[in-house]
Design an enzyme around this catalytic site. Structure first.
Site, short mmCIF file in Angstrom:
data_model
loop_
_atom_site.label_atom_id
_atom_site.label_comp_id
_atom_site.label_asym_id
_atom_site.label_seq_id
_atom_site.Cartn_x
_atom_site.Cartn_y
_atom_site.Cartn_z
N ASP A 177 -7.10 -10.18 10.81
CA ASP A 177 -6.03 -9.58 10.01
C ASP A 177 -5.98 -10.34 8.69
OD1 ASP A 177 -3.66 -8.81 8.79
OD2 ASP A 177 -2.49 -8.83 10.64
N SER B 138 -9.30 2.13 -7.01
CA SER B 138 -8.98 3.54 -6.76
C SER B 138 -8.74 4.20 -8.12
CB SER B 138 -7.71 3.64 -5.91
OG SER B 138 -7.19 4.96 -5.90
N TYR C 88 1.00 1.03 -3.63
CA TYR C 88 -0.47 1.07 -3.69
C TYR C 88 -0.94 1.02 -5.14
CZ TYR C 88 -5.22 2.79 -2.69
OH TYR C 88 -6.59 2.95 -2.59
N LYS D 117 -3.32 -1.86 -6.99
CA LYS D 117 -4.61 -1.56 -7.61
C LYS D 117 -4.62 -1.89 -9.10
CE LYS D 117 -6.62 -0.20 -3.84
NZ LYS D 117 -7.68 -1.05 -3.23
#
Length: 329
Positions: free
Chosen positions: A91, A170, A183, A187
């Site tokens: 993890d 992304s 998110y 990024k």
């Protein structure tokens, strides 16, 4: 007016021809001889499925010794099936376990690590009014802080090999979209880190590439809009009487998830686009600094990236279907 029209048509034609020429040039560069990576060590995170599993297969097929980092035992078994030489089930938010795995990587690669691919990522979408602070912390921990820690720890080995660092960002790293702030923020942070890293490590012969995939048919992407329900439920448990529920009702949530999931099915592409770009960044003699992976990345999102903010904003507003409830509606 006629002269102006002729000028506009001429300029547009030249721009189109230039774009065609550039596309062909990039395609030719992509076909240039590749580095021989057989026997070289490459570490890849996020190998349970999707891009990571595909990269393990592609690199193993070229003879590279791949060290795969996976989250689950089942994912680790699949990575071995794809050809991974070594597998670590870790993890990435557990710093002590990551440190132990890094020490094993140092021993396994014998002091030289040709490639370090940061592919692991998590996403939990939601509109900012129903996103808890914990969502931001968890997403940033996996998508940003883990790559930063692991890169710093393994830079001596990458420098010794004059190797490559590949960060999978992304299109959300160049164009922030509504309903995905944690998110997007992670990024954008990764993009800034990559720019600094590229310049600093260039002095030591280390290449740094960023890959920006559009929506691909991966488990992470195809369950995206269902993730809104998780965020909504978490905020509802934390703040059940909040005013946010007037704007984002249960009925609104159901309609939003259903309508957008259908659109997702239409635009998602084969993950091979991103897998090929990640592999190219590790094997090309002249890798690119940035790879826009997929048709939408190179067209729509590139356009939004370079367009005036007002144009991009208008497009993003139109993406929100259905729109939140407002008191004056």
């Amino acid at each position: 007016m006629i002269d102006q029209a002729i000028f506009i048509v001429g300029a547009t034609t030249l721009a189109a021809l230039g774009l065609v020429a550039l596309t062909r040039l990039l395609g030719a560069l992509g076909r240039l001889p590749r580095q021989d990576v057989s026997g070289r060590w490459v570490m890849v995170t996020g190998c349970d499925s999707g891009f990571g599993a595909g990269v393990v297969s592609a690199l193993s097929g070229r003879g590279a010794h791949v060290i795969a980092f996976c989250l689950t035992e089942d994912g680790g078994a699949r990575a071995r099936d794809e050809g991974a030489r070594e597998v670590h089930v870790v993890d990435l938010t557990d710093e002590s376990k990551v440190d132990e795995a890094i020490e094993r990587v140092r021993r396994q690669c014998g002091g030289q690590l040709w490639g370090l691919v940061h592919n692991a990522g998590v996403v939990q979408p939601g509109f900012v009014e129903y996103l808890t602070d914990e969502v931001y912390r968890r997403v940033m921990e996996v998508n940003f802080f883990a790559p930063v820690r692991m890169t710093r720890a393994l830079l001596p080995e990458v420098q010794a090999a004059r190797g490559r660092v590949v960060l999978v960002s992304s299109v959300d790293g160049i164009v922030s979209l509504p309903g995905n702030a944690p998110y997007d923020a992670s990024k954008f942070a990764l993009e800034g880190y990559a720019d600094a890293l590229r310049v600093e490590q260039g002095f030591f012969g280390v290449g740094v590439s960023v890959v920006n995939p559009a929506t691909m048919r991966t488990p992470l992407a195809m369950t995206f809009f269902e993730g809104h329900r998780t965020s909504w439920d978490q905020m509802n448990e934390q703040d059940p009487e909040g005013s946010w529920r007037e704007r984002y009702t249960q009925e609104w949530l159901d309609e939003y998830v259903t309508s957008n999931t259908q659109g997702l099915e239409r635009i998602a592409q084969d993950p091979r686009h991103a897998i090929d770009d990640i592999t190219h960044a590790l094997t090309a003699k002249r890798p690119r600094s940035r790879y826009l992976s997929g048709h939408l990345a190179r067209t729509l999102f590139y356009g939004l990236w370079v367009a005036p903010e007002s144009w991009a904003h208008a497009f993003k507003v139109g993406m929100v279907q259905p729109r939140p409830n407002r008191p004056d509606d």
